[in-house]
Design a protein around this motif. Structure first.
Motif, PDB file in Angstrom:
ATOM      1  N   MET A 147       0.823  -1.215   0.000  1.00  0.00           N
ATOM      2  CA  MET A 147       0.000   0.000   0.000  1.00  0.00           C
ATOM      3  C   MET A 147       0.855   1.262   0.000  1.00  0.00           C
ATOM      4  SD  MET A 147      -3.476  -0.374   0.284  1.00  0.00           S
ATOM      5  CE  MET A 147      -4.179   0.736   1.514  1.00  0.00           C
ATOM      6  N   PHE A 148       2.068   1.147   0.554  1.00  0.00           N
ATOM      7  CA  PHE A 148       2.978   2.288   0.553  1.00  0.00           C
ATOM      8  C   PHE A 148       3.930   2.244  -0.638  1.00  0.00           C
ATOM      9  CE2 PHE A 148       1.681   2.830   5.016  1.00  0.00           C
ATOM     10  CZ  PHE A 148       1.538   4.210   5.044  1.00  0.00           C
ATOM     11  N   ASP A 149       3.565   1.429  -1.648  1.00  0.00           N
ATOM     12  CA  ASP A 149       4.260   1.420  -2.931  1.00  0.00           C
ATOM     13  C   ASP A 149       5.690   0.904  -2.837  1.00  0.00           C
ATOM     14  OD1 ASP A 149       4.458   1.741  -5.679  1.00  0.00           O
ATOM     15  OD2 ASP A 149       5.299   3.739  -5.492  1.00  0.00           O
ATOM     16  N   ILE A 150       5.890  -0.124  -2.019  1.00  0.00           N
ATOM     17  CA  ILE A 150       7.171  -0.821  -1.991  1.00  0.00           C
ATOM     18  C   ILE A 150       6.902  -2.280  -2.327  1.00  0.00           C
ATOM     19  CG2 ILE A 150       9.119  -1.574  -0.572  1.00  0.00           C
ATOM     20  CD1 ILE A 150       8.787   0.964   1.058  1.00  0.00           C
ATOM     21  N   GLN A 151       7.596  -2.811  -3.296  1.00  0.00           N
ATOM     22  CA  GLN A 151       7.418  -4.200  -3.679  1.00  0.00           C
ATOM     23  C   GLN A 151       8.344  -5.076  -2.840  1.00  0.00           C
ATOM     24  OE1 GLN A 151       7.727  -4.785  -7.911  1.00  0.00           O
ATOM     25  NE2 GLN A 151       6.544  -2.946  -8.390  1.00  0.00           N
ATOM     26  N   PRO A 152       7.790  -5.994  -2.041  1.00  0.00           N
ATOM     27  CA  PRO A 152       8.609  -6.805  -1.135  1.00  0.00           C
ATOM     28  C   PRO A 152       9.725  -7.566  -1.839  1.00  0.00           C
ATOM     29  CG  PRO A 152       6.279  -7.084  -0.648  1.00  0.00           C
ATOM     30  CD  PRO A 152       6.359  -6.301  -1.927  1.00  0.00           C
ATOM     31  N   GLU A 153       9.462  -8.029  -3.073  1.00  0.00           N
ATOM     32  CA  GLU A 153      10.473  -8.829  -3.762  1.00  0.00           C
ATOM     33  C   GLU A 153      11.709  -8.019  -4.119  1.00  0.00           C
ATOM     34  OE1 GLU A 153       7.227  -7.768  -6.798  1.00  0.00           O
ATOM     35  OE2 GLU A 153       7.409  -8.292  -4.681  1.00  0.00           O
ATOM     36  N   THR A 154      11.591  -6.687  -4.155  1.00  0.00           N
ATOM     37  CA  THR A 154      12.763  -5.865  -4.462  1.00  0.00           C
ATOM     38  C   THR A 154      13.744  -5.827  -3.296  1.00  0.00           C
ATOM     39  OG1 THR A 154      11.721  -3.818  -3.653  1.00  0.00           O
ATOM     40  CG2 THR A 154      11.367  -4.397  -5.971  1.00  0.00           C
ATOM     41  N   LEU A 155      13.316  -6.301  -2.126  1.00  0.00           N
ATOM     42  CA  LEU A 155      14.170  -6.271  -0.936  1.00  0.00           C
ATOM     43  C   LEU A 155      14.877  -7.600  -0.694  1.00  0.00           C
ATOM     44  CD1 LEU A 155      11.659  -4.454   1.456  1.00  0.00           C
ATOM     45  CD2 LEU A 155      13.516  -3.419   0.152  1.00  0.00           C
ATOM     46  N   ILE A 156      14.741  -8.547  -1.613  1.00  0.00           N
ATOM     47  CA  ILE A 156      15.248  -9.892  -1.354  1.00  0.00           C
ATOM     48  C   ILE A 156      16.757  -9.913  -1.157  1.00  0.00           C
ATOM     49  CG2 ILE A 156      15.523 -10.525  -3.795  1.00  0.00           C
ATOM     50  CD1 ILE A 156      14.412 -13.319  -2.958  1.00  0.00           C
ATOM     51  N   ASP A 157      17.467  -9.027  -1.838  1.00  0.00           N
ATOM     52  CA  ASP A 157      18.920  -8.977  -1.695  1.00  0.00           C
ATOM     53  C   ASP A 157      19.369  -7.866  -0.741  1.00  0.00           C
ATOM     54  OD1 ASP A 157      19.359 -11.078  -3.521  1.00  0.00           O
ATOM     55  OD2 ASP A 157      19.145  -9.692  -5.208  1.00  0.00           O
ATOM     56  N   GLU A 158      18.405  -7.199  -0.144  1.00  0.00           N
ATOM     57  CA  GLU A 158      18.710  -6.106   0.779  1.00  0.00           C
ATOM     58  C   GLU A 158      18.995  -6.672   2.169  1.00  0.00           C
ATOM     59  OE1 GLU A 158      19.690  -3.102   2.600  1.00  0.00           O
ATOM     60  OE2 GLU A 158      18.932  -2.521   0.618  1.00  0.00           O
ATOM     61  N   GLU A 159      20.135  -6.325   2.737  1.00  0.00           N
ATOM     62  CA  GLU A 159      20.529  -6.876   4.034  1.00  0.00           C
ATOM     63  C   GLU A 159      19.902  -6.122   5.201  1.00  0.00           C
ATOM     64  OE1 GLU A 159      24.744  -6.977   4.206  1.00  0.00           O
ATOM     65  OE2 GLU A 159      24.953  -8.560   2.701  1.00  0.00           O
ATOM     66  N   ARG A 160      19.595  -4.848   4.996  1.00  0.00           N
ATOM     67  CA  ARG A 160      19.073  -4.037   6.099  1.00  0.00           C
ATOM     68  C   ARG A 160      17.544  -4.032   6.038  1.00  0.00           C
ATOM     69  NH1 ARG A 160      23.885  -1.664   4.568  1.00  0.00           N
ATOM     70  NH2 ARG A 160      25.353  -1.315   6.293  1.00  0.00           N
ATOM     71  N   THR A 161      16.942  -5.124   6.489  1.00  0.00           N
ATOM     72  CA  THR A 161      15.495  -5.279   6.502  1.00  0.00           C
ATOM     73  C   THR A 161      15.050  -5.670   7.897  1.00  0.00           C
ATOM     74  OG1 THR A 161      15.527  -7.629   5.960  1.00  0.00           O
ATOM     75  CG2 THR A 161      15.556  -6.078   4.110  1.00  0.00           C
ATOM     76  N   LEU A 162      13.747  -5.628   8.120  1.00  0.00           N
ATOM     77  CA  LEU A 162      13.214  -6.043   9.412  1.00  0.00           C
ATOM     78  C   LEU A 162      13.555  -7.500   9.692  1.00  0.00           C
ATOM     79  CD1 LEU A 162      11.501  -5.466  11.919  1.00  0.00           C
ATOM     80  CD2 LEU A 162       9.471  -6.125  10.601  1.00  0.00           C
ATOM     81  N   GLY A 163      13.443  -8.359   8.657  1.00  0.00           N
ATOM     82  CA  GLY A 163      13.755  -9.769   8.849  1.00  0.00           C
ATOM     83  C   GLY A 163      15.180  -9.980   9.292  1.00  0.00           C
ATOM     84  N   ASN A 164      16.116  -9.277   8.668  1.00  0.00           N
ATOM     85  CA  ASN A 164      17.517  -9.420   9.054  1.00  0.00           C
ATOM     86  C   ASN A 164      17.781  -8.851  10.440  1.00  0.00           C
ATOM     87  OD1 ASN A 164      18.595 -10.784   6.833  1.00  0.00           O
ATOM     88  ND2 ASN A 164      18.808  -8.914   5.647  1.00  0.00           N
ATOM     89  N   PHE A 165      17.110  -7.753  10.764  1.00  0.00           N
ATOM     90  CA  PHE A 165      17.306  -7.181  12.097  1.00  0.00           C
ATOM     91  C   PHE A 165      16.808  -8.134  13.180  1.00  0.00           C
ATOM     92  CE2 PHE A 165      15.813  -4.866  15.810  1.00  0.00           C
ATOM     93  CZ  PHE A 165      16.949  -4.156  16.155  1.00  0.00           C
ATOM     94  N   LEU A 166      15.653  -8.763  12.947  1.00  0.00           N
ATOM     95  CA  LEU A 166      15.063  -9.632  13.963  1.00  0.00           C
ATOM     96  C   LEU A 166      15.796 -10.969  14.096  1.00  0.00           C
ATOM     97  CD1 LEU A 166      11.223  -9.108  13.388  1.00  0.00           C
ATOM     98  CD2 LEU A 166      12.668  -8.116  15.166  1.00  0.00           C
ATOM     99  N   SER A 167      16.448 -11.423  13.044  1.00  0.00           N
ATOM    100  CA  SER A 167      17.100 -12.728  13.087  1.00  0.00           C
ATOM    101  C   SER A 167      18.278 -12.721  14.058  1.00  0.00           C
ATOM    102  CB  SER A 167      17.601 -13.109  11.694  1.00  0.00           C
ATOM    103  OG  SER A 167      18.377 -14.290  11.767  1.00  0.00           O
ATOM    104  N   PRO A 168      18.316 -13.671  15.006  1.00  0.00           N
ATOM    105  CA  PRO A 168      19.443 -13.745  15.938  1.00  0.00           C
ATOM    106  C   PRO A 168      20.773 -14.026  15.239  1.00  0.00           C
ATOM    107  CG  PRO A 168      17.575 -15.042  16.716  1.00  0.00           C
ATOM    108  CD  PRO A 168      17.279 -14.659  15.303  1.00  0.00           C
ATOM    109  N   ARG A 169      20.715 -14.543  14.015  1.00  0.00           N
ATOM    110  CA  ARG A 169      21.946 -14.854  13.284  1.00  0.00           C
ATOM    111  C   ARG A 169      22.542 -13.638  12.600  1.00  0.00           C
ATOM    112  NH1 ARG A 169      20.691 -19.659   9.269  1.00  0.00           N
ATOM    113  NH2 ARG A 169      19.025 -18.198   8.671  1.00  0.00           N
TER     114      ARG A 169
END
Length: 399
Positions: A147-169
Motif C-alpha cells: 500500500m505504501f508502494d514498496i514491492q517486497p520482492e525488491t528487498l530480497i537482496d537487501e541486508e538491512r530489513t526487518l527480517g535481518n534485524f530480527l534474526s538472531p543470526r
C-alpha cells in the motif's frame, strides 16, 4: 520440476505481470506513487488547528507565504505547505521532544478484519494532522508495504530489513537503517520482506538455547524501536496473523492495542479466543523477563453495514460486551475504501470514485473513528494527557 511447482511458478509470474500492469496505470507516468493531495483554505486551516482568517492574516503580515493559485483563482495548499505553516506558527501537534512515541499494534488473528487497511488509513490520517509516523509491517504477506508502494520482492537482496534485524543470526543491529521513505513527507516505513518468514524460524530456534537467548529473541523488535522512539510521534505495527515469535515481538513492543472486529458472529467469536491468547502470551513474555503493560486497549468495529439486520444486532452485542473498550464509532463498509485500496491508496490520497457526498461521508466516518484513537494516543504523553489516573477496569464493561 513437478507439474504442481511448475503450475504455481507460472501462476506467480502471471500475477506479477498483471500487478505491474495495474501499477503502471495507477502511478503513470512516474515509477513511484506521487501524492496529488491539496487543500482549500478551510480544510488547510482545520488541519493545522487555526481559522482561515488567522492564516490569511499571517499571510498578509508576511509570516506565511501566500497559498498557491489555480488559473481560476482558487487558492490551495499542499502537504508541504501545511508543514511550513506549522513550523512558522510554532504548531506542534505531537509529543514533547523528550517523550516516547506511542506504539500501536493493530492486531487480530482473524483474516479479513481490515488490519492492513486500518493501519494505512490511520497512518495517513495522522500525517495529515502533522504527526511524524513510522509504520512497521511485521506481516510476511506485506499488504501494508504494498500500500505504501514498496514491492517486497525488491528487498530480497537487501541486508538491512526487518527480517535481518530480527534474526538472531544477523549482525545487522542498526534498526534505523531498515527505515524507508514513503510518498508522505511525515510517514516512514519499515517494510516487510520475503525474508521475514525466515526470521520467524531463526527466532523459534532460540528455544533450544533457552534463558537469555529466548529473552533477547522476544525483545528484539522492542529494542529496535527504542532506538528511534524519540524520532516519531506514533509507531504503527501491522502484525502477522498468527502468534509465533514475530507476533510475540509485536506484543512485547506495543504500548497500545487496537483490535479490529467486524460485526459478524464468527469474527466476534474468534475474537474471544484472540483475547484469551493475547493474555496467555503476555504471561509468557512476562515469565521470560519481558513485562508488558498497554496504556490502552480498544476494539473497533470494522466494515460495518448498519442496514444488514445481522450486523446491526452484532453491533448492539459488541456495545454491551466491550462497553468502555469499544470505540463509539464503527468503520462503515464503503466502496470508496475498497476502490482506493485496489489502487494501492487510502481514502486520504484518492479522489472520489462515486459521488463527492459518498466520498465525504466515508472520510468523515474514518476521521471520527481515528479521532477517538488519537485521544487514546494523546493520553500516553504526559505533556498532553488529561487523564485522572483511573485505569480502565474490566469491571466497567457490561456483563
Amino acid at each position: 520440476m513437478s507439474y504442481t511447482v511448475s503450475t504455481l511458478r507460472t501462476m506467480t509470474r502471471s500475477c506479477e505481470l498483471m500487478r505491474d500492469r495495474v501499477k503502471s496505470v495507477v502511478f503513470r507516468p512516474e515509477d513511484r506513487k506521487v501524492l496529488d493531495v491539496t487543500f482549500g483554505p478551510t480544510a488547510a486551516a482545520e488541519l493545522v488547528g487555526r481559522t482561515p482568517e488567522a492564516l490569511a492574516k499571517a499571510e498578509k503580515e508576511g509570516r506565511l507565504a501566500p497559498p498557491k493559485q489555480l488559473g481560476n483563482g482558487r487558492r490551495y495548499y499542499t502537504l508541504e505547505d501545511l508543514t511550513q505553516i506549522r513550523n512558522a506558527l510554532n504548531i506542534h501537534p505531537g509529543k514533547a521532544a523528550d517523550e516516547d512515541a506511542v506504539v500501536v499494534a493493530v492486531q487480530n488473528f482473524k483474516g479479513g478484519v481490515g488490519k492492513s487497511t486500518i493501519t494505512k488509513h490511520f497512518a495517513d490520517y495522522l500525517a495529515l494532522r502533522g504527526f511524524n509516523v513510522l509504520v512497521i509491517d511485521c506481516d510476511p504477506q506485506a499488504s501494508t508495504t504494498t500500500m505504501f508502494d514498496i514491492q517486497p520482492e525488491t528487498l530480497i537482496d537487501e541486508e538491512r530489513t526487518l527480517g535481518n534485524f530480527l534474526s538472531p543470526r544477523s549482525t545487522f543491529d542498526d534498526f534505523s537503517q531498515a527505515i524507508h521513505d514513503t510518498a508522505w513527507p511525515t510517514i516512514k516505513i519499515v517494510p516487510s520482506s520475503l525474508g521475514l518468514q525466515d526470521a520467524e524460524w531463526d527466532l523459534t530456534a532460540t528455544l533450544q538455547e533457552g534463558g537469555q537467548a529466548v529473552r533477547e529473541s522476544l525483545q528484539r523488535l522492542r529494542i529496535g524501536i527504542a532506538s528511534v522512539t524519540k524520532d516519531f510521534d506514533v509507531i504503527l505495527l501491522d502484525p502477522p496473523p498468527a502468534m509465533g515469535f514475530l507476533g510475540l515481538n509485536v506484543m512485547a513492543a506495543a504500548t497500545g492495542l487496537l483490535v479490529p472486529v467486524p460485526a459478524r458472529q464468527l469474527d466476534y467469536l474468534s475474537t474471544i479466543h484472540f483475547m484469551d491468547t493475547i493474555a496467555e502470551n503476555i504471561e509468557i513474555l512476562e515469565a521470560h523477563g519481558t513485562p508488558v503493560d498497554y496504556g490502552f486497549i480498544r476494539v473497533v468495529c470494522s466494515t460495518y453495514t448498519p442496514s444488514k439486520p445481522g450486523e446491526a444486532d452484532m453491533w448492539k452485542m459488541m456495545k454491551a460486551t466491550y462497553a468502555n473498550f469499544l470505540l463509539s464509532q464503527p468503520i462503515l463498509a464503503s466502496e470508496e475504501i475498497k476502490n482506493a485500496t485496489q489502487a494501492f491508496r487510502s481514502i486520504y490520497e484518492s479522489k472520489p470514485s462515486a459521488s463527492h457526498a459518498t466520498y465525504q461521508r466515508c472520510r468523515d466516518n474514518l476521521n471520527a473513528v481515528f479521532d477517538e484513537v488519537l485521544q487514546q494516543v494523546r493520553e500516553q504523553w504526559p505533556s498532553q494527557s488529561i487523564a485522572t489516573g483511573t485505569p480502565d477496569l474490566l469491571g466497567s464493561a457490561a456483563a
